[in-house]
Structure formats: C-alpha cells, structure tokens
Scaffold this active site. Structure first.
Site, PDB file in Angstrom:
ATOM      1  N   GLU A 170     -50.076 -40.190  33.883  1.00 19.22           N
ATOM      2  CA  GLU A 170     -50.268 -40.224  32.427  1.00 19.22           C
ATOM      3  C   GLU A 170     -49.207 -41.165  31.898  1.00 19.22           C
ATOM      4  OE1 GLU A 170     -50.010 -40.071  28.983  1.00 19.22           O
ATOM      5  OE2 GLU A 170     -49.348 -37.984  28.923  1.00 19.22           O
TER       6      GLU A 170
ATOM      7  N   CYS B 107     -46.538 -40.746  23.757  1.00 19.79           N
ATOM      8  CA  CYS B 107     -47.372 -41.706  24.493  1.00 19.79           C
ATOM      9  C   CYS B 107     -48.619 -42.073  23.702  1.00 19.79           C
ATOM     10  CB  CYS B 107     -47.727 -41.164  25.862  1.00 19.79           C
ATOM     11  SG  CYS B 107     -48.426 -39.517  25.808  1.00 19.79           S
TER      12      CYS B 107
HETATM   13  P1  NAP Z   1     -39.573 -43.397  33.174  1.00 20.68           P
HETATM   14  O1  NAP Z   1     -38.477 -44.090  33.889  1.00 20.68           O
HETATM   15  O2  NAP Z   1     -40.970 -43.748  33.468  1.00 20.68           O
HETATM   16  O3  NAP Z   1     -39.311 -41.829  33.390  1.00 20.68           O
HETATM   17  C1  NAP Z   1     -40.264 -40.824  33.598  1.00 20.68           C
HETATM   18  C2  NAP Z   1     -39.854 -39.926  34.753  1.00 20.68           C
HETATM   19  O4  NAP Z   1     -39.954 -40.633  35.992  1.00 20.68           O
HETATM   20  C3  NAP Z   1     -38.417 -39.437  34.682  1.00 20.68           C
HETATM   21  O5  NAP Z   1     -38.343 -38.131  35.209  1.00 20.68           O
HETATM   22  C4  NAP Z   1     -37.728 -40.437  35.573  1.00 20.68           C
HETATM   23  O6  NAP Z   1     -36.480 -40.012  36.035  1.00 20.68           O
HETATM   24  C5  NAP Z   1     -38.715 -40.584  36.689  1.00 20.68           C
HETATM   25  N1  NAP Z   1     -38.550 -41.794  37.490  1.00 20.68           N
HETATM   26  C6  NAP Z   1     -37.931 -42.948  37.151  1.00 20.68           C
HETATM   27  N2  NAP Z   1     -37.979 -43.835  38.167  1.00 20.68           N
HETATM   28  C7  NAP Z   1     -38.628 -43.221  39.187  1.00 20.68           C
HETATM   29  C8  NAP Z   1     -38.998 -43.616  40.503  1.00 20.68           C
HETATM   30  N3  NAP Z   1     -38.701 -44.829  40.979  1.00 20.68           N
HETATM   31  N4  NAP Z   1     -39.666 -42.727  41.273  1.00 20.68           N
HETATM   32  C9  NAP Z   1     -39.981 -41.517  40.809  1.00 20.68           C
HETATM   33  N5  NAP Z   1     -39.651 -41.085  39.585  1.00 20.68           N
HETATM   34  C10 NAP Z   1     -38.988 -41.928  38.765  1.00 20.68           C
HETATM   35  O7  NAP Z   1     -39.373 -43.542  31.631  1.00 20.68           O
HETATM   36  P2  NAP Z   1     -37.980 -43.843  30.897  1.00 20.68           P
HETATM   37  O8  NAP Z   1     -37.157 -44.837  31.647  1.00 20.68           O
HETATM   38  O9  NAP Z   1     -37.356 -42.555  30.608  1.00 20.68           O
HETATM   39  O10 NAP Z   1     -38.527 -44.505  29.557  1.00 20.68           O
HETATM   40  C11 NAP Z   1     -38.841 -45.890  29.538  1.00 20.68           C
HETATM   41  C12 NAP Z   1     -40.096 -46.145  28.751  1.00 20.68           C
HETATM   42  O11 NAP Z   1     -41.192 -45.453  29.328  1.00 20.68           O
HETATM   43  C13 NAP Z   1     -40.078 -45.643  27.319  1.00 20.68           C
HETATM   44  O12 NAP Z   1     -39.428 -46.489  26.464  1.00 20.68           O
HETATM   45  C14 NAP Z   1     -41.545 -45.520  27.041  1.00 20.68           C
HETATM   46  O13 NAP Z   1     -42.088 -46.756  26.683  1.00 20.68           O
HETATM   47  C15 NAP Z   1     -42.121 -45.086  28.358  1.00 20.68           C
HETATM   48  N6  NAP Z   1     -42.337 -43.618  28.412  1.00 20.68           N
HETATM   49  C16 NAP Z   1     -43.603 -43.153  28.299  1.00 20.68           C
HETATM   50  C17 NAP Z   1     -43.823 -41.792  28.312  1.00 20.68           C
HETATM   51  C18 NAP Z   1     -45.194 -41.219  28.179  1.00 20.68           C
HETATM   52  O14 NAP Z   1     -45.322 -40.067  27.822  1.00 20.68           O
HETATM   53  N7  NAP Z   1     -46.228 -41.951  28.486  1.00 20.68           N
HETATM   54  C19 NAP Z   1     -42.772 -40.911  28.433  1.00 20.68           C
HETATM   55  C20 NAP Z   1     -41.480 -41.409  28.577  1.00 20.68           C
HETATM   56  C21 NAP Z   1     -41.292 -42.770  28.553  1.00 20.68           C
HETATM   57  P3  NAP Z   1     -35.196 -40.473  35.161  1.00 20.68           P
HETATM   58  O15 NAP Z   1     -35.235 -39.603  33.976  1.00 20.68           O
HETATM   59  O16 NAP Z   1     -34.021 -40.220  35.998  1.00 20.68           O
HETATM   60  O17 NAP Z   1     -35.369 -41.922  34.823  1.00 20.68           O
END
Ligand code: NAP
Ligand code: MG
Length: 497
Positions: free
Chosen positions: A269, A303
């Site tokens: 998602e 999102c």
């Molecule tokens: P993200 O990196 O995609 O984080 C989502 C989850 O994935 C977190 O638990 C994160 O851990 C984990 N994760 C990160 N890198 C991973 C990897 N290589 N393998 C497995 N899991 C991993 O999102 P973010 O960096 O927090 O936010 C960046 C951008 O993503 C936001 O600005 C937004 O545009 C988008 N976002 C979208 C949604 C949505 O609901 N669609 C939600 C959040 C963010 P960590 O917390 O340690 O990074």
C-alpha cells in the site's frame, strides 16, 4: 478529556516510557541483543521522550522462529475460529479501555491532535479489530461442480498463508499496525510487526495488551528498528511467507525485490497523488470543507490525501478562496492543546522534505495562495499551503509531498474523457475525489478514473470497503473480505467418489 483523566493518561504514558525499551518476541518483552536504541521525539517540542529498541538481524531471526513455531505447532492456527475471534474482541476492548493513554502516546510520538488520536486512531483501531474478529468465523472455501466424466466431490479450502511480516509507516502508527495485524490474525497467520522508527510507542503498548488479553506466545511479535536493518531482514527472510507493507513507493519496490528470494506473497500500500474533481453544480460549501479536510487533516500525511485539485473555471475562484480561508484560520499547534486542529509534521526529515517541495513550487513559478513556510516556533510545524498555476512538470504537483500542500488548477467545458485523462496523469492511483450533484457525471467518471477508491461528495472510508491502489500505488487490497483473502492460500481438493 477532563483534567483528572488527562493526568492519569499522562502518568500512564510516563510509566510506559520507562518500559518501552523492549521488543515482544515469543510472549516475552526482551531488550534488543545489540543493546541499541532509537530516540522517540515529540515533533511538537523536538524533545526526546523515550527510547525504543533498534533491533538487529539476530532479533528478527528469533522473532521469525517464534512466529514459525507458533504457526506450525499451534495453538493459534489450530484454535477453533470462535476462540480466535474471542481473543480479538478482547484485544479490541483492551484498546478501547486504554484509549486515553494510547491516544496520548500517539499524539506525543506522531504530533497529531489528541482529538484525532482518540476518535480516528484509537477508536478506529478498536473498531477494525472488531470488524475482522467478525470475519474469523466466516472464512471458508467453496464447493465446485466438475465437468470431467465421473462422480466427484470437489471443494476449496482457505488456509492461512503462514508467517506474516507487517511493516508499517508513521502517519497512523497504531491504526496501520492494526490494519495489517487484524486480518492476518483473523486468517490464522502469526505475525511479526515492524513499526516505523519515528513512531513505535503505540505498537509496543499494543503488544502489552496482546499479552494481557492472553494471545498464545509467538502469535504476535513486535520488533522495532530501522527499516534498512530490521525491515530489510524481514523482507528477505526465508522464514517469512507473506509481507504486507505500507509506505513509500520507493521502499515498496525494494521490498518486492527482497521478497523475490522465496517468492513471498506481497501486499503493498504505497503513495498517492490523488485528484479532486469539482464540478460547477457541486455544493460549494461542502466541497470547501471536504477538499480542505482531505488535504490538511493529519497535516497532509495521508497516502490518500486529495492533493491535486481540478475545479471548473466557473467556481474555481470561489472554491480556492474558500479553501484558503480555511487554511489561514486552521489552528496549527501541539496536538496536546485541545484547540489544535493541525499538529506538526512527524519529524525533522519530513519537515525538510515538505519545505523543499514548497520552495520548489515557488521557484518553478507557481502562485502561493496560502502558507508556503514553516511556522516561527519550536516544533516541526508548517502552514497549510495552497498553490495555483502548477503544472505536471512541477515536482510539487507530480510527486507525493506527504504534507499539507494543495495544488489547484481549473478545467473549462472539457468533456469527461479529458478531465479523467488529466486526473489520471500520474504514476499513482490510490484515491480520487469527485464533487458534483449530477449522478451521471459521478458514475461515468468513477469508471474512467484509474484509482482504487473513488469518493463522491465526501464518501467515507470504511472497513467494509477494499482499500488499495492502481498503478504505482501498490499491489493488493486491505480491508473488507479482500483484506482477509490477502492472508490466505486457496487449496483445491478433488475426490473420486
Ligand atoms: P518508508 O521509508 O517507506 O517507511 C515505511 C516503513 O518501511 C517504515 O517502517 C520503514 O522503517 C520501513 N523501511 C524503510 N526502508 C526499508 C527497507 N529497505 N526494507 C524494509 N523496510 C523498510 O517511508 P518514510 O521514509 O518514513 O517516508 C518517506 C515518504 O514515504 C513520505 O514522505 C511519503 O511520501 C511516503 N510515505 C507514504 C506512506 C503511505 O501511507 N503510503 C506512509 C509513510 C510515508 P523506518 O521507519 O526505519 O524508515
Ligand atoms: Mg524511512
């Protein structure tokens, strides 16, 4: 919340801060083996409020082994459905009973207004647990009528897929955890939950409630840590059968690659850049309120945020000035203030990201109608922002900002095909919003939009409606029966009589 309730919640939260340095593995709260921790920061004050474990690969291995053992050797997967449902209802009641504390933890960790934490995040999580608890006793296969000559009895079984890894983001921490945990548990899976590094508190508190209501050891494991370490270890782990991820499209693609090793089942998602289409016959007052709500609530960190407005030229000015008025009058402040309508962004990193998009819009020549900057105070606060004159060449209109930033443009007497083409002109396809009183326009346009969810005149999200994306907004659906199916395998059985 009255003062007495507030001070009990405050004392509960303070006492939890002293216990949150442990992860839940096989029914026990244990410190991370590497003895490393992540600071939990209150985005309204920029202060460290607690430390949560930064689990490593060794912790992930133990958690996966515990989940595997609980899955293969029971009792969870062998428990009868009504017993499993009962535990889920008990967890829902425990969440509701602890609402004040959970809501305060969510607000301190994520920043959102306490009122929203209570009604949306905590009560919404309790309701979701109940919704999926209701499914547990209704999961089953079908009989099939075979055409091969002979006398047959054939049917399908719906079986739990096995060990599920659940990786969730920081925008709705408890709710996202439950969105994945509830259907996984309902289907009979065992789980390892990895919350976002910025917001792990409510997940760990939920783990305590899981223990309190009596889930068998190893059914729910909660491992906090960094995505690149704990998350990546889960995504590539050969002992994990299914991975469900919510977060950025970029990380979604990494997960997909990591999951290829043992061909995990994958639900993604991901991000969105959802269009909002307003027609001249719409109830403008309702549209002003709705468009504002769908871009500014949760500080735009949603999102499905409606971030690209297209409105008919006839009503464009009235609509935009109405939304601008809302933006300017919105009370932005710490989530613990009862009057706050919008809290800070979740982290300094997210603040920099959102400010970067605001600057890029200004530099690219878009017109700023409201906001456009950080608030002059401590905390990661930004002003609700509206741009007009943006084009799809501009990053602020093309990319997911994940902040309270609306890009507004108008259309003329264009046909529905042209309007849909404009709306669909994005790599994403999560949601779309239509405002019109014309049912013909609403239904015809709903078919033309490439989005997983079309909401007309403010139609609500609901557990009974599947949620997920077209195109690069993801794979699969959550909620509703589709949400359960995502945690099951189908087995066909054919018998010669
Ligand atoms: P993200 O990196 O995609 O984080 C989502 C989850 O994935 C977190 O638990 C994160 O851990 C984990 N994760 C990160 N890198 C991973 C990897 N290589 N393998 C497995 N899991 C991993 O999102 P973010 O960096 O927090 O936010 C960046 C951008 O993503 C936001 O600005 C937004 O545009 C988008 N976002 C979208 C949604 C949505 O609901 N669609 C939600 C959040 C963010 P960590 O917390 O340690 O990074
Ligand atoms: Mg990240």
């Amino acid at each position: 919340m009255d003062l007495a309730t507030a001070s009990v919640a405050e004392a509960d939260a303070q006492s939890f801060f002293r216990r949150c340095g442990r992860i839940l593995i096989n029914g026990d709260f244990v410190p991370p083996r590497n003895d490393q921790f992540i600071p939990a920061i209150d985005p309204a004050t920029e202060q460290v409020i607690a430390h949560v474990p930064a689990a490593g690969r060794a912790d992930v291995d133990t958690a996966v082994a515990a989940a595997r053992n609980a899955f293969e050797h029971g009792p969870w997967s062998r428990m009868n459905p009504s017993e499993r449902a009962r535990l889920m209802y008990r967890l829902a009641d425990a969440v509701e009973r602890n609402m004040d504390e959970l809501a305060l933890l969510e607000t301190l960790d994520n920043g959102k207004p306490l009122k929203a934490s209570r009604s949306i995040d905590v009560m919404g999580s309790a309701e979701k647990l109940r919704y999926f608890a209701g499914w547990v006793t209704k999961i089953g296969g079908e009989t099939a009528s075979l055409s091969a000559p002979g006398d047959w009895h054939a049917y399908t079984l719906r079986e739990p897929v096995g060990v599920a890894a659940l990786i969730v983001p920081w925008n709705f921490p408890l709710m996202m955890a439950v969105t994945k945990m509830a259907p996984a548990l309902a289907a009979g899976c065992t789980v390892i939950l990895k919350p976002a590094e910025q917001t792990s508190l409510t997940a760990l508190r939920l783990g305590e409630l899981v223990q309190e209501v009596g889930f068998p050891a190893g059914v729910v494991n909660i491992v906090t840590g960094y995505g690149e370490i704990a998350g990546a270890a889960l995504a590539e782990h050969p002992g994990v059968d299914k991975i469900s991820f919510t977060g950025s499209t970029e990380v979604g693609k990494l997960i997909l690659r990591a999951a290829a090793g043992n061909l995990k089942r994958v639900t993604l998602e991901l991000g969105g850049k959802s269009p909002v289409l307003v027609f001249p016959d719409a109830d403008i007052e309702a549209a002003v309120a709705g468009v504002s709500r769908f871009i500014f609530s949760n500080s735009g960190q949603v999102c499905a945020a409606g971030s690209r407005l297209y409105a008919h030229r006839k009503i464009f000015d009235a609509l935009v000035s109405g939304i601008a008025e809302k933006a300017k009058s919105l009370k932005v402040g710490p989530g613990v203030d009862a009057s706050a309508e919008m809290g800070p962004l979740v982290s300094e990193e997210q603040l920099d990201r959102v400010l970067g998009y605001m600057r890029s819009g200004i530099e690219a020549g878009a017109s700023l109608v409201a906001g456009g900057s950080r608030l002059d105070r401590r905390g990661y606060f930004v002003a609700p922002t509206i741009f007009t004159g943006t084009t799809c060449q501009m990053a602020v209109q093309r990319e997911e900002v994940f902040g309270p930033v609306l890009c507004a443009a108008y259309f003329d007497e264009d046909g529905l095909d042209a309007i849909a083409a404009e709306a669909n002109n994005t790599d994403y396809g999560l949601s779309a919003y239509i405002w019109t009183r014309d049912l013909g326009v609403a239904h015809k346009l709903a078919r033309k939009l490439k989005a997983g969810f079309v909401r007309v005149n403010g139609g609500p999200l609901d557990n009974a409606l599947p949620f997920g994306g077209y195109k690069q907004s993801g794979w699969g659906r959550e909620n509703a029966k589709a949400g359960i199916d995502a945690y099951t395998e189908v087995k066909a059985v054919a018998i010669a009589l």
